[in-house]
Design an enzyme around this catalytic site. Structure first.
Site, PDB file in Angstrom:
ATOM      1  N   TYR A 287      76.391  -1.435  34.155  1.00  0.00           N
ATOM      2  CA  TYR A 287      75.728  -0.936  32.951  1.00  0.00           C
ATOM      3  C   TYR A 287      74.400  -0.244  33.224  1.00  0.00           C
ATOM      4  O   TYR A 287      74.091   0.759  32.606  1.00  0.00           O
ATOM      5  CB  TYR A 287      75.477  -2.095  31.964  1.00  0.00           C
ATOM      6  CG  TYR A 287      76.762  -2.598  31.351  1.00  0.00           C
ATOM      7  CD1 TYR A 287      77.221  -2.092  30.145  1.00  0.00           C
ATOM      8  CD2 TYR A 287      77.538  -3.558  32.001  1.00  0.00           C
ATOM      9  CE1 TYR A 287      78.414  -2.527  29.585  1.00  0.00           C
ATOM     10  CE2 TYR A 287      78.733  -3.994  31.453  1.00  0.00           C
ATOM     11  CZ  TYR A 287      79.167  -3.470  30.247  1.00  0.00           C
ATOM     12  OH  TYR A 287      80.357  -3.887  29.703  1.00  0.00           O
ATOM     13  N   GLU A 355      84.376  -2.433  33.655  1.00  0.00           N
ATOM     14  CA  GLU A 355      83.542  -2.287  32.450  1.00  0.00           C
ATOM     15  C   GLU A 355      82.440  -1.277  32.722  1.00  0.00           C
ATOM     16  O   GLU A 355      81.855  -1.262  33.817  1.00  0.00           O
ATOM     17  CB  GLU A 355      82.845  -3.602  32.060  1.00  0.00           C
ATOM     18  CG  GLU A 355      83.723  -4.620  31.409  1.00  0.00           C
ATOM     19  CD  GLU A 355      82.967  -5.888  31.012  1.00  0.00           C
ATOM     20  OE1 GLU A 355      81.744  -5.836  30.758  1.00  0.00           O
ATOM     21  OE2 GLU A 355      83.628  -6.936  30.973  1.00  0.00           O
ATOM     22  N   TRP A 393      83.804  -0.159  28.299  1.00  0.00           N
ATOM     23  CA  TRP A 393      83.442  -1.298  27.445  1.00  0.00           C
ATOM     24  C   TRP A 393      82.737  -0.743  26.238  1.00  0.00           C
ATOM     25  O   TRP A 393      81.655  -0.221  26.373  1.00  0.00           O
ATOM     26  CB  TRP A 393      82.534  -2.301  28.176  1.00  0.00           C
ATOM     27  CG  TRP A 393      82.279  -3.486  27.278  1.00  0.00           C
ATOM     28  CD1 TRP A 393      81.269  -3.625  26.361  1.00  0.00           C
ATOM     29  CD2 TRP A 393      83.087  -4.663  27.164  1.00  0.00           C
ATOM     30  NE1 TRP A 393      81.399  -4.804  25.681  1.00  0.00           N
ATOM     31  CE2 TRP A 393      82.501  -5.466  26.161  1.00  0.00           C
ATOM     32  CE3 TRP A 393      84.241  -5.116  27.816  1.00  0.00           C
ATOM     33  CZ2 TRP A 393      83.029  -6.695  25.792  1.00  0.00           C
ATOM     34  CZ3 TRP A 393      84.757  -6.348  27.444  1.00  0.00           C
ATOM     35  CH2 TRP A 393      84.152  -7.115  26.453  1.00  0.00           C
ATOM     36  N   GLU A 400      78.575  -9.545  20.515  1.00  0.00           N
ATOM     37  CA  GLU A 400      77.884  -9.399  21.802  1.00  0.00           C
ATOM     38  C   GLU A 400      77.107 -10.687  22.121  1.00  0.00           C
ATOM     39  O   GLU A 400      75.888 -10.726  22.209  1.00  0.00           O
ATOM     40  CB  GLU A 400      76.991  -8.155  21.783  1.00  0.00           C
ATOM     41  CG  GLU A 400      76.141  -7.898  23.026  1.00  0.00           C
ATOM     42  CD  GLU A 400      76.894  -7.785  24.347  1.00  0.00           C
ATOM     43  OE1 GLU A 400      78.119  -7.594  24.343  1.00  0.00           O
ATOM     44  OE2 GLU A 400      76.238  -7.906  25.393  1.00  0.00           O
TER      45      GLU A 400
END
Ligand code: IFM
Length: 456
Positions: A287, A355, A393, A400
């Site tokens: 991420y 992801e 994702w 979350e």
């Protein structure tokens, strides 16, 4: 040749709704979620799975990563819920109908409450309990599932549970970090062996797709906050070793180092995992990048990963001035994804991006995020990395974790009041990107052409 997998990912607790028998449900009910929310019905995927899989098909995906909820299948120790297994079997059938290759995750953060009450993965018995559950799943659906993730982000899990306190049981216990990591590895190895030994005859439309088992490993691009500061540099390398490297090392048969000198005691080795590979691929959940620093910080931004441990000598800063940030304050840093892939290449197993995504309520940043990260994927492939698929994702907005329903990660938006889904602009773009590639791997030039057309 097997097609490149263009997918999206979800997890059971985040989308199904009413997962009342797990540790998170219990923890949520104690008011631990931002805004006092609980996962509740979340996206009501349990009842709306067909509609959601239609969305996946409409986006043009050829694969779907989801997780099976252990607490539904074994709500009490040794009591197996046939209806839950039926439901997952049906889900896989529905994936097949839509030509979505299933990637099944066996553990994605939640555990049955009975298991958590026994100490979760800190107890010796945990790996055998997990293996019992894995056997049931494999016996029931194994023949039809080509891709498996035994564990999702075991590194994030133990840090969230026993250091940073944002996952149940939220106790500060470095010793539990090493114990749980060790038992998670034992659980992983058993699951790997069960999947490979129990599935003999394959069935269904994906029966010729070889079975591959891996983990979905969270990686963060760590940098020293003060580039030339020797202690920041040293601590950064400890973080990289503990967070990014220890799992890939462990599942490829190398020495296990689930510990950090002076902070987290080193776990004893798991002999069953030494000298052999227990993954057929590594999944990367990427991420963002963060900065690591040691006190005193002398920096405008406050370190924010360890909000409760103000005495902690080490801090994490999520962004610097000028960074473009997600709604969660995570910096957008696509080159980190390429760097992680290059690093993992050394392990000699295929990679999947299991992801990658962004919390972006207004969908302003996601289109560019998608292009820039896919460009890293395309470049990595050009540079000889065996990267076989990309799972965004997420398919849908969802729960979350400790942040509740605020962060919006979906290619498809969910209105939680009406449960109405709508494909976001970034979802439409993803569809165009996939169509332009015709299920082959992403190419830099195709992405560039599309990106220019979109004038992002
Ligand atoms: O929502 C989570 C997911 O469950 C695990 N990986 C990171 C995602 C975004 O925080």
């Amino acid at each position: 040749m097997t097609a490149f997998l263009w997918g999206a990912a979800t997890s059971s607790h985040q989308i199904e709704g009413n997962n009342i028998h797990n540790d998170w449900w219990d923890w949520e009910s104690q008011g631990n979620i931002e805004g006092g929310e609980g996962s509740g019905l979340t996206c009501d995927h349990w009842n709306r799975f067909a509609e959601d899989l239609d969305l996946a098909r409409d986006l043009g995906l050829n694969s779907y990563r989801f997780s099976v909820e252990w607490s539904r299948i074994e709500p009490e120790c040794g009591r197996w819920n046939k209806e839950a297994l039926d439901w997952y079997e049906n889900l896989i059938g529905e994936c097949e109908k839509r030509n979505l290759i299933p990637m099944l995750t066996l553990h994605h953060f939640t555990t049955p409450l009975w298991f958590a009450r026994e100490g979760g993965f800190t107890t010796e018995k945990s790996a055998n309990w997990f293996a019992g559950y894995v056997k049931r799943v494999v016996e029931r659906v194994g023949k039809r599932v080509p891709l498996w993730c035994t564990l999702n982000e075991p590194n994030t899990l133990v840090v969230g549970q026993y250091i940073a306190s944002y996952m149940p049981p939220a106790t500060y216990s470095p010793r539990s970090v090493s114990k749980a990591s060790r038992n998670l590895l034992r659980a992983h190895v058993q699951a790997y062996d069960i999947i490979h030994s129990k599935i003999q005859k394959r069935e269904g439309p994906f029966r010729d797709h070889p079975i591959a088992v891996g983990i979905a490993h969270n990686m963060i691009d760590f940098h020293p906050l003060r580039t030339l500061h020797p202690i920041d540099r040293m601590v950064t390398s400890l973080f990289r070793r503990f967070y990014n490297r220890s799992w890939p090392d462990a599942v490829t048969g190398n020495e296990q180092h689930f510990g950090v000198l002076g902070i987290i005691p080193m776990a004893a080795q798991v002999p069953q995992a030494r000298g052999r590979k227990t993954v057929d691929f590594l999944g990367v959940n990427y991420y963002t990048r963060v900065f690591v620093a040691c006190r005193p910080f002398n920096h405008g931004d406050s370190p924010d990963l360890f909000p409760t441990a103000s005495s902690s000598p080490v801090g994490i800063v999520f962004s610097k001035k000028g960074d473009r940030l997600s709604d969660l304050g995570w910096a957008i840093h696509p080159t980190g994804l390429g760097d992680m892939c290059h690093f993992l290449k050394g392990y000699g197993v295929p990679l999947y991006i299991t992801e990658n995504g962004i919390a972006d309520h207004d969908d302003d940043l996601r289109p560019d995020y998608l292009f820039s990260h896919l460009t890293q994927v395309a470049q990595a492939i050009t540079e000889g990395i065996d990267l076989r698929g990309y799972f965004h994702w997420s398919l849908l907005d969802n729960f979350e974790w400790v942040k509740g329903f605020g962060p919006r990660f979906g290619l498809c938006a969910v209105d939680y009041k009406t449960q109405k889904r709508s494909i976001r602009r970034s979802g439409q773009l993803y569809r165009e990107i996939i169509a332009a590639h015709g299920y082959s791997a992403p190419s830099v030039s195709t992405l560039e052409t599309l990106c220019n057309q979109e004038s992002l």
